[in-house]
Write an enzyme that holds these catalytic residues in place. Sequence first.
Site, mmCIF file in Angstrom:
data_model
loop_
_atom_site.group_PDB
_atom_site.id
_atom_site.type_symbol
_atom_site.label_atom_id
_atom_site.label_comp_id
_atom_site.label_asym_id
_atom_site.label_seq_id
_atom_site.Cartn_x
_atom_site.Cartn_y
_atom_site.Cartn_z
ATOM 1 N N GLU A 101 -5.004 -6.384 -14.363
ATOM 2 C CA GLU A 101 -4.956 -7.098 -13.100
ATOM 3 C C GLU A 101 -6.300 -7.049 -12.389
ATOM 4 O OE1 GLU A 101 -0.277 -6.720 -12.068
ATOM 5 O OE2 GLU A 101 -1.569 -5.200 -11.214
ATOM 6 N N CYS A 114 -11.383 -6.370 -6.853
ATOM 7 C CA CYS A 114 -11.029 -5.079 -7.442
ATOM 8 C C CYS A 114 -10.703 -5.340 -8.912
ATOM 9 C CB CYS A 114 -9.823 -4.530 -6.683
ATOM 10 S SG CYS A 114 -9.192 -2.987 -7.354
ATOM 11 N N CYS A 128 0.147 7.705 -9.655
ATOM 12 C CA CYS A 128 -0.467 6.420 -10.021
ATOM 13 C C CYS A 128 0.375 5.686 -11.062
ATOM 14 C CB CYS A 128 -1.871 6.675 -10.563
ATOM 15 S SG CYS A 128 -2.659 5.200 -11.226
HETATM 16 N N1 SAH Z 1 -9.406 5.649 -12.206
HETATM 17 C C1 SAH Z 1 -10.223 5.499 -11.062
HETATM 18 C C2 SAH Z 1 -10.195 4.100 -10.476
HETATM 19 C C3 SAH Z 1 -8.867 3.402 -10.446
HETATM 20 S S1 SAH Z 1 -7.672 4.054 -9.340
HETATM 21 C C4 SAH Z 1 -9.873 6.531 -10.008
HETATM 22 O O1 SAH Z 1 -8.866 7.209 -10.169
HETATM 23 O O2 SAH Z 1 -10.630 6.655 -9.066
HETATM 24 C C5 SAH Z 1 -8.270 3.509 -7.771
HETATM 25 C C6 SAH Z 1 -7.780 4.335 -6.594
HETATM 26 O O3 SAH Z 1 -6.376 4.117 -6.362
HETATM 27 C C7 SAH Z 1 -7.945 5.814 -6.811
HETATM 28 O O4 SAH Z 1 -8.479 6.454 -5.693
HETATM 29 C C8 SAH Z 1 -6.523 6.241 -7.054
HETATM 30 O O5 SAH Z 1 -6.351 7.593 -6.817
HETATM 31 C C9 SAH Z 1 -5.766 5.367 -6.094
HETATM 32 N N2 SAH Z 1 -4.332 5.322 -6.349
HETATM 33 C C10 SAH Z 1 -3.698 5.463 -7.530
HETATM 34 N N3 SAH Z 1 -2.354 5.379 -7.372
HETATM 35 C C11 SAH Z 1 -2.141 5.158 -6.053
HETATM 36 C C12 SAH Z 1 -0.955 4.951 -5.266
HETATM 37 N N4 SAH Z 1 0.251 4.912 -5.822
HETATM 38 N N5 SAH Z 1 -1.113 4.751 -3.955
HETATM 39 C C13 SAH Z 1 -2.333 4.734 -3.389
HETATM 40 N N6 SAH Z 1 -3.485 4.912 -4.075
HETATM 41 C C14 SAH Z 1 -3.393 5.123 -5.395
HETATM 42 FE FE1 SF4 Z 2 -7.281 6.485 -11.668
HETATM 43 FE FE2 SF4 Z 2 -5.712 8.602 -12.216
HETATM 44 FE FE3 SF4 Z 2 -4.618 6.168 -12.026
HETATM 45 FE FE4 SF4 Z 2 -6.169 6.782 -14.093
HETATM 46 S S1 SF4 Z 2 -4.199 7.718 -13.623
HETATM 47 S S2 SF4 Z 2 -6.233 4.897 -12.877
HETATM 48 S S3 SF4 Z 2 -7.670 8.135 -13.164
HETATM 49 S S4 SF4 Z 2 -5.631 7.289 -10.386
#
Ligand code: SAH
Ligand code: SF4
Length: 374
Positions: A101, A114, A128
Amino acid sequence: MSAAAAPRTNLLGLTPAELEAFVVALGEKPYRARQLLVWIYKRWVSDFEAMTDLGKDLRRRLAEVAEVRPPEVVSEHASADGTRKWLLRAGRSDGREQAIEAVFIPEVGRGTLCISSQVGCALDCAFCSTGAQGFNRNLEAAEIVGQVWLANRLLGAGPAGERAVTNVVLMGMGEPLANYRAVLPALQLFLDDRAFDLSRRRVTLSTSGLVPQIYRLAEDTNVALAVSLHAPNDALRNELVPINRRHPIAELLAACWHYLDAQNGRSITFEYVMLDGVNDRPEHARELAQLLAGHDAKVNLIPFNPFAGNRFRRSSAEAVTAFRDYLNSRGVTATVRRTRGDDIDAACGQLAGRVHDRTTVRLGQKMVAVEVQT
Ligand code: SAH
Ligand code: SF4
């Protein structure tokens, strides 16, 4: 195998230097690469036939061996607040369609895209939804660059060179530093004035904390860095962000301050997803302030986006405000991320790339095509 049958090279994945090597290998003069870059990144043209200053023979040859191919759009969703999300095809695996996405967030004077760097993610952060789907594969450079190229084109970037995407954040699906090989050339193309020509402050890489790759990044580029901290101590971070067990907070912060020194950067943004009763208490704010006070650090508090099957809850608005105010009172600049595109599941951590496979089912006497979530 004849050249025509070989897979064509997707020029979106080539840096200007690589593109030059590519045209020279075709027996052309290096300046042809500069012409191609103008067509691709200033006029957003993908059809070689339309690249009129290249000469007929070269155009024909390019059509045989090369392509300018962004990811294919599976579906597009527009939010009431102007946010747009594209589900993009990322091939098939195990008989299932895979998708990534990209989300466009328009604001006054800028447009942020993004983008994703992997299909799924192996790092399994507890909150996540991308992590919950597991890891499928790394995206190629052309697929990463292609997201920005496609968004520009779909959003009406024109032949006069105007762009719709002014900022790029690698905060979609995947851990960009776990796909360094493809992410680095993509970053180079975002910054290069012959390609996307974005200033380094307008390109942000977000990482959950792959320490060795942060040092490498400091050598190779100077984009803005965002770090997903989410907890002020190792015991809690080990639970929320499992990579912390390999690279604990002290090591991670040392890498961050090194990155700032090496890049003469302005500050690092620490992302902190607010989880009710888990990491949002006053003692967490105090610990966090101790870690960051006196450094060029900003904190971005992210309201948790819940998703099915997940055990966390979003912190109350009062808890978030109190957390923010405490950090600010200790001299650590903290802001709360405004959620956008909630109605289309476009928010952080919601990017699970759910794909709907078409299938045919019997309904009464009729066969009908339905969309099945896989
Ligand atoms: N993998 C990288 C970039 C992708 S995630 C990282 O972890 O930084 C991008 C951002 O979204 C990160 O700060 C992650 O912690 C946040 N994120 C992931 N799941 C989320 C959720 N359910 N609610 C809010 N933020 C979330
Ligand atoms: Fe980022 Fe952790 Fe989600 Fe991977 S699992 S995309 S590192 S927040």
